[in-house]
Design a protein around this motif. Sequence first.
Motif, PDB file in Angstrom:
ATOM      1  N   SER A 159      75.613  12.352 115.088  1.00 59.61           N
ATOM      2  CA  SER A 159      76.233  11.762 113.893  1.00 59.61           C
ATOM      3  C   SER A 159      76.140  12.672 112.683  1.00 59.61           C
ATOM      4  O   SER A 159      77.079  12.795 111.915  1.00 59.61           O
ATOM      5  CB  SER A 159      75.535  10.461 113.499  1.00 59.61           C
ATOM      6  OG  SER A 159      75.588   9.541 114.511  1.00 59.61           O
ATOM      7  N   THR A 160      74.939  13.272 112.502  1.00 64.56           N
ATOM      8  CA  THR A 160      74.729  14.083 111.300  1.00 64.56           C
ATOM      9  C   THR A 160      74.100  15.435 111.639  1.00 64.56           C
ATOM     10  O   THR A 160      73.432  15.574 112.662  1.00 64.56           O
ATOM     11  CB  THR A 160      73.788  13.359 110.308  1.00 64.56           C
ATOM     12  OG1 THR A 160      72.577  13.050 110.976  1.00 64.56           O
ATOM     13  CG2 THR A 160      74.397  12.093 109.746  1.00 64.56           C
ATOM     14  N   THR A 161      74.357  16.394 110.747  1.00 68.46           N
ATOM     15  CA  THR A 161      73.745  17.718 110.894  1.00 68.46           C
ATOM     16  C   THR A 161      72.824  17.926 109.699  1.00 68.46           C
ATOM     17  O   THR A 161      73.190  17.590 108.571  1.00 68.46           O
ATOM     18  CB  THR A 161      74.837  18.807 110.930  1.00 68.46           C
ATOM     19  OG1 THR A 161      75.761  18.470 111.963  1.00 68.46           O
ATOM     20  CG2 THR A 161      74.252  20.186 111.214  1.00 68.46           C
ATOM     21  N   TRP A 176      72.332  18.188 104.338  1.00 71.31           N
ATOM     22  CA  TRP A 176      72.660  17.040 105.197  1.00 71.31           C
ATOM     23  C   TRP A 176      74.162  16.799 105.139  1.00 71.31           C
ATOM     24  O   TRP A 176      74.746  16.829 104.054  1.00 71.31           O
ATOM     25  CB  TRP A 176      71.923  15.824 104.647  1.00 71.31           C
ATOM     26  CG  TRP A 176      72.092  14.543 105.418  1.00 71.31           C
ATOM     27  CD1 TRP A 176      71.219  14.037 106.329  1.00 71.31           C
ATOM     28  CD2 TRP A 176      73.173  13.612 105.336  1.00 71.31           C
ATOM     29  NE1 TRP A 176      71.694  12.854 106.829  1.00 71.31           N
ATOM     30  CE2 TRP A 176      72.893  12.566 106.240  1.00 71.31           C
ATOM     31  CE3 TRP A 176      74.372  13.556 104.604  1.00 71.31           C
ATOM     32  CZ2 TRP A 176      73.754  11.477 106.424  1.00 71.31           C
ATOM     33  CZ3 TRP A 176      75.224  12.472 104.794  1.00 71.31           C
ATOM     34  CH2 TRP A 176      74.903  11.447 105.691  1.00 71.31           C
ATOM     35  N   THR A 177      74.808  16.612 106.286  1.00 69.45           N
ATOM     36  CA  THR A 177      76.224  16.229 106.280  1.00 69.45           C
ATOM     37  C   THR A 177      76.561  15.507 107.579  1.00 69.45           C
ATOM     38  O   THR A 177      75.826  15.638 108.573  1.00 69.45           O
ATOM     39  CB  THR A 177      77.140  17.474 106.106  1.00 69.45           C
ATOM     40  OG1 THR A 177      78.477  17.041 105.894  1.00 69.45           O
ATOM     41  CG2 THR A 177      77.134  18.378 107.325  1.00 69.45           C
ATOM     42  N   GLY A 255      72.051   8.294 116.527  1.00 71.09           N
ATOM     43  CA  GLY A 255      73.433   7.839 116.528  1.00 71.09           C
ATOM     44  C   GLY A 255      73.916   7.590 117.941  1.00 71.09           C
ATOM     45  O   GLY A 255      74.689   6.683 118.207  1.00 71.09           O
ATOM     46  N   MET A 256      73.454   8.407 118.856  1.00 67.53           N
ATOM     47  CA  MET A 256      73.965   8.292 120.219  1.00 67.53           C
ATOM     48  C   MET A 256      72.877   7.952 121.228  1.00 67.53           C
ATOM     49  O   MET A 256      73.132   7.304 122.230  1.00 67.53           O
ATOM     50  CB  MET A 256      74.634   9.588 120.626  1.00 67.53           C
ATOM     51  CG  MET A 256      75.650   9.405 121.714  1.00 67.53           C
ATOM     52  SD  MET A 256      76.799  10.763 121.777  1.00 67.53           S
ATOM     53  CE  MET A 256      75.935  11.906 122.801  1.00 67.53           C
ATOM     54  N   SER A 281      71.699   1.419 119.122  1.00 71.59           N
ATOM     55  CA  SER A 281      71.639   2.709 118.436  1.00 71.59           C
ATOM     56  C   SER A 281      72.081   2.596 116.985  1.00 71.59           C
ATOM     57  O   SER A 281      72.541   1.557 116.527  1.00 71.59           O
ATOM     58  CB  SER A 281      72.536   3.718 119.150  1.00 71.59           C
ATOM     59  OG  SER A 281      73.880   3.403 118.890  1.00 71.59           O
ATOM     60  N   GLY A 282      71.948   3.714 116.302  1.00 73.24           N
ATOM     61  CA  GLY A 282      72.364   3.777 114.908  1.00 73.24           C
ATOM     62  C   GLY A 282      73.852   3.501 114.746  1.00 73.24           C
ATOM     63  O   GLY A 282      74.296   3.062 113.675  1.00 73.24           O
ATOM     64  N   ARG A 283      74.599   3.726 115.810  1.00 72.53           N
ATOM     65  CA  ARG A 283      76.048   3.498 115.752  1.00 72.53           C
ATOM     66  C   ARG A 283      76.351   2.036 115.413  1.00 72.53           C
ATOM     67  O   ARG A 283      77.268   1.717 114.663  1.00 72.53           O
ATOM     68  CB  ARG A 283      76.652   3.867 117.120  1.00 72.53           C
ATOM     69  CG  ARG A 283      78.123   4.076 117.121  1.00 72.53           C
ATOM     70  CD  ARG A 283      78.553   5.348 116.442  1.00 72.53           C
ATOM     71  NE  ARG A 283      78.262   6.530 117.237  1.00 72.53           N
ATOM     72  CZ  ARG A 283      78.263   7.759 116.764  1.00 72.53           C
ATOM     73  NH1 ARG A 283      78.505   7.967 115.490  1.00 72.53           N
ATOM     74  NH2 ARG A 283      77.997   8.779 117.522  1.00 72.53           N
ATOM     75  N   PHE A 284      75.579   1.139 115.986  1.00 70.63           N
ATOM     76  CA  PHE A 284      75.794  -0.290 115.744  1.00 70.63           C
ATOM     77  C   PHE A 284      75.525  -0.632 114.280  1.00 70.63           C
ATOM     78  O   PHE A 284      76.231  -1.438 113.665  1.00 70.63           O
ATOM     79  CB  PHE A 284      74.898  -1.116 116.681  1.00 70.63           C
ATOM     80  CG  PHE A 284      75.088  -2.604 116.534  1.00 70.63           C
ATOM     81  CD1 PHE A 284      76.323  -3.193 116.763  1.00 70.63           C
ATOM     82  CD2 PHE A 284      74.039  -3.422 116.151  1.00 70.63           C
ATOM     83  CE1 PHE A 284      76.508  -4.555 116.628  1.00 70.63           C
ATOM     84  CE2 PHE A 284      74.210  -4.790 116.011  1.00 70.63           C
ATOM     85  CZ  PHE A 284      75.447  -5.357 116.249  1.00 70.63           C
TER      86      PHE A 284
END
Lengths: 413, 151
Positions: A159-161, A176-177, A255-256, A281-284
């Motif tokens: 999700s993020t870098t 962070w992005t 995220g995944m 997961s964080g996606r939810f």
Amino acid sequence: MSEQPVRVAQLSCGPEHSGVQKEIYDAAAMVNAEMFFPDVTLADIRRSYDEFGLEARSGDLKLAIARAMALVEGSVEADAVFIATCFRCSEAAIVRNELRRYIHENSDLPVVSYSFTERTTAGTLLTRMEALTTIARRRALLAREKQVGITLGVDSGSSTTKAIVMQDNEIIGTGWTATTEVLKSAETVMESALSEAGLKLSDIEAIGTTGYGRYLIGEKIGADLIQEELTVNSKGAVFLADRQHGEATVIDIGGMDNKAISVQDGIPGTFTMGGICAGASGRFLEMTAKRIGVDITELGPIAMKGLSREVPMNSYCIVFGTQSLVNALAEGHSKEDVAAAACRSVAEQVFEQQLQEVDIKEPVIMVGGTSLIEGLVKEMGSLLQTEIVVPHHSQYIGSVGSALLSSGFIRGE
Amino acid sequence: MAKVFIYPATSLVLSDMVERWGHEPLGAAIAIRERIQTASLDSPPLQMTPEDPKKGLKWAAVEVPAGVRGRMALYGPMIDEADAAIIINDADLAFGCMGCSRTNELVMYLLRKRSDIPLLDIKYPTSDEEGIEFVASIKEFLTALGGETNE
């Protein structure tokens, strides 16, 4: 690779019949590991079956028990252990869990257990296998407690870098992005971290990368350390939480995929890595924030004001979970209650699917972007009945771990 | 000559007995030999691929573990093909080990459900007397199937 292969003992039931044995071999080959089946006799099986005391009916599980005992007793030598059984088999789940615990308690062999389906691929197993071989091969590096010199850590997540610049054991720059194009996102965060630190890339003495994009970014920028996130995050977590010695449990809801790691002196002992359920997961949570019309950063404080028990939430599926969420809003429940219920739903699923596979030892340290969602931390704490530690910079955990461990390469450890 | 499914399917003793009394044993050795000799994707040690659990769907539903379905891809066709069957209950590990207990339950159930074929359902012997009786009953069963003795 000039290094000796890591010898990984396989304790299993079913992978050859499920068609995934080749995938196990392929994943091992990618990290220069060699799978082998500990040699035991029929007499060993009979003896260990009685001594271990678990009345498994399956022949292959009896064999796995005998092999585990041979490893613990030292009649067979190994560097690490991989336990694999069929997903959905209750007998195998019992044996898998008890063997993992038995080996963990009676030896210092790193263990990873996995329940596979016929669709399991080498790619799915790679991170686990990489962590297993790293623990076996790089104990000295993982024992590093202080960051030295100037180092950069990049964590390319699903999700993020994130990027971190560290100097003399202090964080001096962050970036962070959201992950879009892997390389471009990495460049963006590296620029921000370097600019915040007031440094140029040429000032950096060592670089470490982790996360899904670790190979691509690491090869592009010539990283000294390209490492999976299980060992990196464990190290980063105990470093930031100042719990480098003794036991700890690290929970990273990503995220995944999610990681639950039982850590001893900063080195992972056993771990589980889930990744087949978006509802856990964080996606939810991202989806929940979108549905109630707030930014993900606001979800935590909103959830803290709500009562999670007020909203019945299906905690087994992102689709049914969303349905519960939409229904609750339609019935007039407040967004605070809905946000709290969503946090509880994710915490419950992680608890049910993963945390029961690792022995929870305090302190429990939550890391990753989701650890900033206070509502989720609260729900997890209430499920585990403990005060959860969320260290500062917890969202940068992978980058911090990478920056810390890569400093070992400055003097060529 | 009858095709006789043997359980445990890995039992070489049973396989030998079936052959001695003039029949064709259906067991793991045959299924595995076919896998090894068939040119296909290399997946040691059985040359099984993720396609096999899908074939096993004919005998075990999708919610059944992949290992059971993979094993059923080996045993299922032989159970369907069998003219007779011998089940040895509670056999010793050394007599023939069937790795997965859940598959074993299903294999025995499917054999018992095939009420159209003769079935010898006996217990593994635990004493010399029982051993003699055990061999005699297998011999009697196989002789009744009309095979020619190769003893």
